[in-house]
Design a protein around this motif. Structure first.
Motif, PDB file in Angstrom:
ATOM      1  N   GLY A 176       5.994 -48.796 -15.917  1.00  0.00           N
ATOM      2  CA  GLY A 176       5.334 -47.872 -16.826  1.00  0.00           C
ATOM      3  C   GLY A 176       4.555 -46.821 -16.069  1.00  0.00           C
ATOM      4  N   GLU A 177       3.989 -45.903 -16.826  1.00  0.00           N
ATOM      5  CA  GLU A 177       3.152 -44.859 -16.233  1.00  0.00           C
ATOM      6  C   GLU A 177       1.951 -44.646 -17.138  1.00  0.00           C
ATOM      7  OE1 GLU A 177       4.601 -41.263 -13.953  1.00  0.00           O
ATOM      8  OE2 GLU A 177       3.945 -40.330 -15.845  1.00  0.00           O
ATOM      9  N   TRP A 178       0.777 -44.675 -16.554  1.00  0.00           N
ATOM     10  CA  TRP A 178      -0.473 -44.496 -17.289  1.00  0.00           C
ATOM     11  C   TRP A 178      -1.082 -43.165 -16.906  1.00  0.00           C
ATOM     12  CZ3 TRP A 178      -5.776 -46.391 -15.522  1.00  0.00           C
ATOM     13  CH2 TRP A 178      -6.714 -46.243 -16.540  1.00  0.00           C
ATOM     14  N   GLN A 179      -1.459 -42.395 -17.897  1.00  0.00           N
ATOM     15  CA  GLN A 179      -2.080 -41.084 -17.677  1.00  0.00           C
ATOM     16  C   GLN A 179      -3.595 -41.215 -17.752  1.00  0.00           C
ATOM     17  OE1 GLN A 179      -0.295 -38.268 -16.889  1.00  0.00           O
ATOM     18  NE2 GLN A 179       1.469 -39.630 -16.916  1.00  0.00           N
ATOM     19  N   MET A 180      -4.268 -40.828 -16.672  1.00  0.00           N
ATOM     20  CA  MET A 180      -5.736 -40.822 -16.641  1.00  0.00           C
ATOM     21  C   MET A 180      -6.190 -39.373 -16.775  1.00  0.00           C
ATOM     22  SD  MET A 180      -6.351 -43.578 -13.587  1.00  0.00           S
ATOM     23  CE  MET A 180      -4.992 -42.948 -12.602  1.00  0.00           C
ATOM     24  N   GLN A 181      -6.950 -39.107 -17.847  1.00  0.00           N
ATOM     25  CA  GLN A 181      -7.292 -37.721 -18.148  1.00  0.00           C
ATOM     26  C   GLN A 181      -8.739 -37.517 -18.573  1.00  0.00           C
ATOM     27  OE1 GLN A 181      -4.330 -37.849 -21.128  1.00  0.00           O
ATOM     28  NE2 GLN A 181      -2.902 -36.576 -19.975  1.00  0.00           N
ATOM     29  N   ARG A 182      -9.562 -38.564 -18.497  1.00  0.00           N
ATOM     30  CA  ARG A 182     -10.943 -38.344 -18.930  1.00  0.00           C
ATOM     31  C   ARG A 182     -11.920 -39.261 -18.199  1.00  0.00           C
ATOM     32  NH1 ARG A 182     -13.473 -41.503 -23.477  1.00  0.00           N
ATOM     33  NH2 ARG A 182     -12.175 -43.342 -23.737  1.00  0.00           N
ATOM     34  N   TRP A 183     -13.143 -38.795 -18.145  1.00  0.00           N
ATOM     35  CA  TRP A 183     -14.265 -39.583 -17.651  1.00  0.00           C
ATOM     36  C   TRP A 183     -14.849 -40.360 -18.816  1.00  0.00           C
ATOM     37  CZ3 TRP A 183     -15.523 -39.604 -12.541  1.00  0.00           C
ATOM     38  CH2 TRP A 183     -15.013 -38.564 -11.753  1.00  0.00           C
ATOM     39  N   GLY A 184     -15.424 -41.509 -18.516  1.00  0.00           N
ATOM     40  CA  GLY A 184     -16.096 -42.280 -19.541  1.00  0.00           C
ATOM     41  C   GLY A 184     -17.199 -43.111 -18.929  1.00  0.00           C
ATOM     42  N   SER A 185     -17.968 -43.748 -19.789  1.00  0.00           N
ATOM     43  CA  SER A 185     -19.052 -44.604 -19.293  1.00  0.00           C
ATOM     44  C   SER A 185     -19.298 -45.731 -20.278  1.00  0.00           C
ATOM     45  CB  SER A 185     -20.329 -43.790 -19.085  1.00  0.00           C
ATOM     46  OG  SER A 185     -20.809 -43.291 -20.313  1.00  0.00           O
ATOM     47  N   PHE A 186     -19.877 -46.799 -19.750  1.00  0.00           N
ATOM     48  CA  PHE A 186     -20.377 -47.899 -20.553  1.00  0.00           C
ATOM     49  C   PHE A 186     -21.877 -47.956 -20.287  1.00  0.00           C
ATOM     50  CE2 PHE A 186     -16.006 -49.780 -19.607  1.00  0.00           C
ATOM     51  CZ  PHE A 186     -15.468 -49.392 -20.827  1.00  0.00           C
ATOM     52  N   GLN A 187     -22.649 -47.837 -21.352  1.00  0.00           N
ATOM     53  CA  GLN A 187     -24.101 -47.790 -21.237  1.00  0.00           C
ATOM     54  C   GLN A 187     -24.643 -48.951 -20.405  1.00  0.00           C
ATOM     55  OE1 GLN A 187     -25.877 -45.243 -22.611  1.00  0.00           O
ATOM     56  NE2 GLN A 187     -27.748 -46.013 -21.704  1.00  0.00           N
ATOM     57  N   ARG A 188     -24.221 -50.148 -20.764  1.00  0.00           N
ATOM     58  CA  ARG A 188     -24.654 -51.320 -20.007  1.00  0.00           C
ATOM     59  C   ARG A 188     -23.448 -51.882 -19.295  1.00  0.00           C
ATOM     60  NH1 ARG A 188     -27.838 -55.337 -23.497  1.00  0.00           N
ATOM     61  NH2 ARG A 188     -28.241 -56.132 -21.443  1.00  0.00           N
ATOM     62  N   PRO A 189     -23.412 -52.037 -18.039  1.00  0.00           N
ATOM     63  CA  PRO A 189     -24.472 -51.926 -17.043  1.00  0.00           C
ATOM     64  C   PRO A 189     -24.392 -50.631 -16.219  1.00  0.00           C
ATOM     65  CG  PRO A 189     -22.734 -53.290 -16.168  1.00  0.00           C
ATOM     66  CD  PRO A 189     -22.277 -52.800 -17.519  1.00  0.00           C
ATOM     67  N   GLY A 190     -24.305 -49.498 -16.849  1.00  0.00           N
ATOM     68  CA  GLY A 190     -24.285 -48.223 -16.137  1.00  0.00           C
ATOM     69  C   GLY A 190     -22.983 -47.964 -15.404  1.00  0.00           C
ATOM     70  N   ILE A 191     -21.873 -48.185 -16.100  1.00  0.00           N
ATOM     71  CA  ILE A 191     -20.539 -48.023 -15.511  1.00  0.00           C
ATOM     72  C   ILE A 191     -20.035 -46.598 -15.762  1.00  0.00           C
ATOM     73  CG2 ILE A 191     -18.111 -48.770 -15.643  1.00  0.00           C
ATOM     74  CD1 ILE A 191     -19.807 -50.987 -14.562  1.00  0.00           C
ATOM     75  N   VAL A 192     -19.505 -45.959 -14.722  1.00  0.00           N
ATOM     76  CA  VAL A 192     -18.797 -44.685 -14.854  1.00  0.00           C
ATOM     77  C   VAL A 192     -17.349 -44.966 -14.494  1.00  0.00           C
ATOM     78  CG1 VAL A 192     -18.538 -42.328 -13.965  1.00  0.00           C
ATOM     79  CG2 VAL A 192     -20.831 -43.279 -14.361  1.00  0.00           C
ATOM     80  N   TRP A 193     -16.436 -44.515 -15.357  1.00  0.00           N
ATOM     81  CA  TRP A 193     -15.026 -44.828 -15.175  1.00  0.00           C
ATOM     82  C   TRP A 193     -14.153 -43.626 -15.514  1.00  0.00           C
ATOM     83  CZ3 TRP A 193     -12.566 -44.273 -19.868  1.00  0.00           C
ATOM     84  CH2 TRP A 193     -13.304 -44.513 -21.032  1.00  0.00           C
ATOM     85  N   ILE A 194     -12.877 -43.743 -15.159  1.00  0.00           N
ATOM     86  CA  ILE A 194     -11.875 -42.796 -15.634  1.00  0.00           C
ATOM     87  C   ILE A 194     -10.792 -43.582 -16.360  1.00  0.00           C
ATOM     88  CG2 ILE A 194     -12.339 -41.041 -13.896  1.00  0.00           C
ATOM     89  CD1 ILE A 194      -9.755 -41.862 -12.527  1.00  0.00           C
ATOM     90  N   GLY A 195     -10.188 -42.924 -17.352  1.00  0.00           N
ATOM     91  CA  GLY A 195      -9.167 -43.592 -18.142  1.00  0.00           C
ATOM     92  C   GLY A 195      -8.346 -42.578 -18.921  1.00  0.00           C
TER      93      GLY A 195
END
Length: 170
Positions: free
Chosen positions: A68-87
Protein backbone atom coordinates in the motif's frame (compact mmCIF):
# COMPACT_ATOMS: atom_id res chain seq x y z
CA UNK A 1 8.22 -7.45 27.15
CA UNK A 2 6.43 -4.29 25.98
CA UNK A 3 5.42 -4.89 22.36
CA UNK A 4 3.74 -3.22 19.42
CA UNK A 5 3.23 -3.90 15.72
CA UNK A 6 4.15 -1.10 13.34
CA UNK A 7 5.12 0.00 9.89
CA UNK A 8 8.64 1.40 9.72
CA UNK A 9 9.66 3.86 7.01
CA UNK A 10 12.33 3.09 4.43
CA UNK A 11 15.67 4.89 5.01
CA UNK A 12 15.11 7.84 2.64
CA UNK A 13 11.67 8.57 4.10
CA UNK A 14 12.99 8.13 7.65
CA UNK A 15 15.64 10.76 6.86
CA UNK A 16 13.00 13.20 5.55
CA UNK A 17 10.83 12.57 8.62
CA UNK A 18 13.89 13.32 10.76
CA UNK A 19 14.31 16.65 8.95
CA UNK A 20 10.67 17.48 9.66
CA UNK A 21 11.20 16.50 13.30
CA UNK A 22 14.07 19.02 13.46
CA UNK A 23 11.82 21.75 12.05
CA UNK A 24 9.02 20.89 14.48
CA UNK A 25 11.46 20.77 17.39
CA UNK A 26 12.79 24.24 16.57
CA UNK A 27 9.20 25.56 16.61
CA UNK A 28 7.61 23.53 19.41
CA UNK A 29 10.42 22.36 21.70
CA UNK A 30 10.05 19.12 23.61
CA UNK A 31 11.82 15.83 23.01
CA UNK A 32 12.58 14.98 19.39
CA UNK A 33 12.12 11.34 18.47
CA UNK A 34 15.32 9.76 17.10
CA UNK A 35 15.09 8.86 13.41
CA UNK A 36 15.60 5.16 14.14
CA UNK A 37 12.49 5.25 16.36
CA UNK A 38 10.07 6.74 13.80
CA UNK A 39 7.17 4.42 12.95
CA UNK A 40 3.41 4.13 12.51
CA UNK A 41 1.87 2.00 15.26
CA UNK A 42 -0.85 -0.38 14.08
CA UNK A 43 -1.34 -2.32 17.33
CA UNK A 44 0.03 -1.56 20.78
CA UNK A 45 0.06 -4.82 22.72
CA UNK A 46 1.53 -3.74 26.05
CA UNK A 47 3.36 -6.23 28.25
CA UNK A 48 3.58 -9.72 26.79
CA UNK A 49 5.29 -12.75 28.34
CA UNK A 50 8.40 -13.99 26.51
CA UNK A 51 6.80 -17.31 25.50
CA UNK A 52 3.83 -15.43 24.03
CA UNK A 53 6.20 -12.95 22.34
CA UNK A 54 7.99 -15.83 20.58
CA UNK A 55 4.64 -17.18 19.32
CA UNK A 56 3.69 -13.68 18.18
CA UNK A 57 7.02 -13.27 16.36
CA UNK A 58 6.42 -16.51 14.42
CA UNK A 59 2.89 -15.32 13.55
CA UNK A 60 4.17 -11.94 12.31
CA UNK A 61 6.85 -13.59 10.17
CA UNK A 62 4.13 -15.60 8.40
CA UNK A 63 1.92 -12.59 7.70
CA UNK A 64 1.63 -11.36 4.14
CA UNK A 65 0.96 -7.64 3.94
CA UNK A 66 -0.86 -6.25 0.92
CA UNK A 67 1.36 -3.48 -0.47
CA UNK A 68 0.00 0.00 0.00
CA UNK A 69 0.87 3.66 -0.02
CA UNK A 70 0.04 6.17 2.71
CA UNK A 71 -0.08 9.89 2.00
CA UNK A 72 1.17 12.17 4.79
CA UNK A 73 -0.09 15.69 4.24
CA UNK A 74 -0.70 17.39 7.56
CA UNK A 75 0.69 18.25 10.96
CA UNK A 76 -1.24 17.29 14.05
CA UNK A 77 -0.95 17.13 17.81
CA UNK A 78 -2.31 15.35 20.84
CA UNK A 79 -2.78 17.67 23.79
CA UNK A 80 -1.72 15.06 26.30
CA UNK A 81 1.20 14.24 26.47
CA UNK A 82 2.29 17.05 24.13
CA UNK A 83 2.72 14.96 20.97
CA UNK A 84 3.46 16.58 17.59
CA UNK A 85 2.92 14.28 14.63
CA UNK A 86 2.40 14.10 10.90
CA UNK A 87 -0.29 12.06 9.21
CA UNK A 88 -2.90 11.94 6.47
CA UNK A 89 -5.66 14.45 5.76
CA UNK A 90 -8.43 11.92 6.26
CA UNK A 91 -9.21 8.26 6.60
CA UNK A 92 -6.99 5.73 4.85
CA UNK A 93 -9.07 2.63 4.04
CA UNK A 94 -6.05 0.41 3.30
CA UNK A 95 -4.40 1.20 6.65
CA UNK A 96 -7.72 0.76 8.43
CA UNK A 97 -8.14 -2.69 6.84
CA UNK A 98 -4.59 -3.69 7.82
CA UNK A 99 -5.07 -2.47 11.39
CA UNK A 100 -8.49 -4.15 11.60
CA UNK A 101 -7.09 -7.43 10.28
CA UNK A 102 -4.40 -7.39 12.96
CA UNK A 103 -6.85 -6.69 15.78
CA UNK A 104 -9.28 -9.33 14.53
CA UNK A 105 -6.51 -11.89 15.05
CA UNK A 106 -4.99 -10.43 18.23
CA UNK A 107 -8.05 -9.70 20.38
CA UNK A 108 -9.37 -13.28 20.55
CA UNK A 109 -5.91 -14.31 21.81
CA UNK A 110 -6.04 -11.77 24.63
CA UNK A 111 -3.24 -9.66 23.15
CA UNK A 112 -4.16 -6.05 23.83
CA UNK A 113 -7.35 -4.13 23.17
CA UNK A 114 -8.40 -2.53 19.92
CA UNK A 115 -8.38 1.26 20.34
CA UNK A 116 -11.68 3.11 20.05
CA UNK A 117 -10.30 5.09 17.12
CA UNK A 118 -7.33 4.79 14.81
CA UNK A 119 -5.48 7.94 13.78
CA UNK A 120 -2.53 6.90 11.61
CA UNK A 121 0.41 9.16 12.48
CA UNK A 122 4.15 9.32 13.00
CA UNK A 123 5.14 10.92 16.31
CA UNK A 124 7.96 13.43 15.81
CA UNK A 125 7.99 15.13 19.23
CA UNK A 126 6.97 14.25 22.77
CA UNK A 127 6.38 16.71 25.61
CA UNK A 128 6.27 19.67 23.21
CA UNK A 129 6.38 23.04 24.94
CA UNK A 130 3.86 24.45 22.48
CA UNK A 131 1.38 22.74 20.16
CA UNK A 132 1.02 25.82 17.94
CA UNK A 133 1.76 24.32 14.51
CA UNK A 134 1.29 27.57 12.55
CA UNK A 135 4.22 28.26 10.27
CA UNK A 136 5.40 24.68 9.92
CA UNK A 137 6.09 23.72 6.29
CA UNK A 138 3.46 22.01 4.16
CA UNK A 139 3.86 18.26 3.83
CA UNK A 140 3.23 15.95 0.90
CA UNK A 141 5.00 12.63 1.45
CA UNK A 142 4.15 9.17 0.17
CA UNK A 143 5.05 6.08 2.21
CA UNK A 144 5.02 2.83 0.23
CA UNK A 145 4.84 -0.19 2.53
CA UNK A 146 4.64 -3.96 2.11
CA UNK A 147 5.65 -5.35 5.49
CA UNK A 148 5.24 -4.71 9.19
CA UNK A 149 7.35 -5.34 12.27
CA UNK A 150 6.87 -6.68 15.76
CA UNK A 151 8.85 -4.29 17.96
CA UNK A 152 9.89 -4.41 21.59
CA UNK A 153 9.96 -1.11 23.47
CA UNK A 154 12.78 -1.16 25.99
CA UNK A 155 12.62 1.56 28.61
CA UNK A 156 15.69 2.36 30.68
CA UNK A 157 17.51 5.39 32.09
CA UNK A 158 18.13 6.70 28.55
CA UNK A 159 14.42 6.58 27.69
CA UNK A 160 12.69 4.27 25.22
CA UNK A 161 14.51 2.43 22.48
CA UNK A 162 13.14 -0.11 20.06
CA UNK A 163 14.24 -3.56 18.97
CA UNK A 164 12.67 -5.41 16.04
CA UNK A 165 11.73 -8.99 16.95
CA UNK A 166 10.09 -10.07 13.67
CA UNK A 167 9.31 -8.77 10.18
CA UNK A 168 6.40 -9.92 8.04
CA UNK A 169 6.77 -11.15 4.50
CA UNK A 170 7.06 -8.36 1.98
Amino acid sequence: MRLFIALTPPPELRERLGELADVAHARCGGRRMPEESLHLTLAFLGNVEEVRAAELAAWVQDLVVTPGEWQMQRWGSFQRPGIVWIGGRGRDPALERLQGRLWSALEPCGLGTRPARFIPHVTLLRRAVTLDLEGLPSIDLAWSYNQLELIESIIDERGARYRTLAVSQG
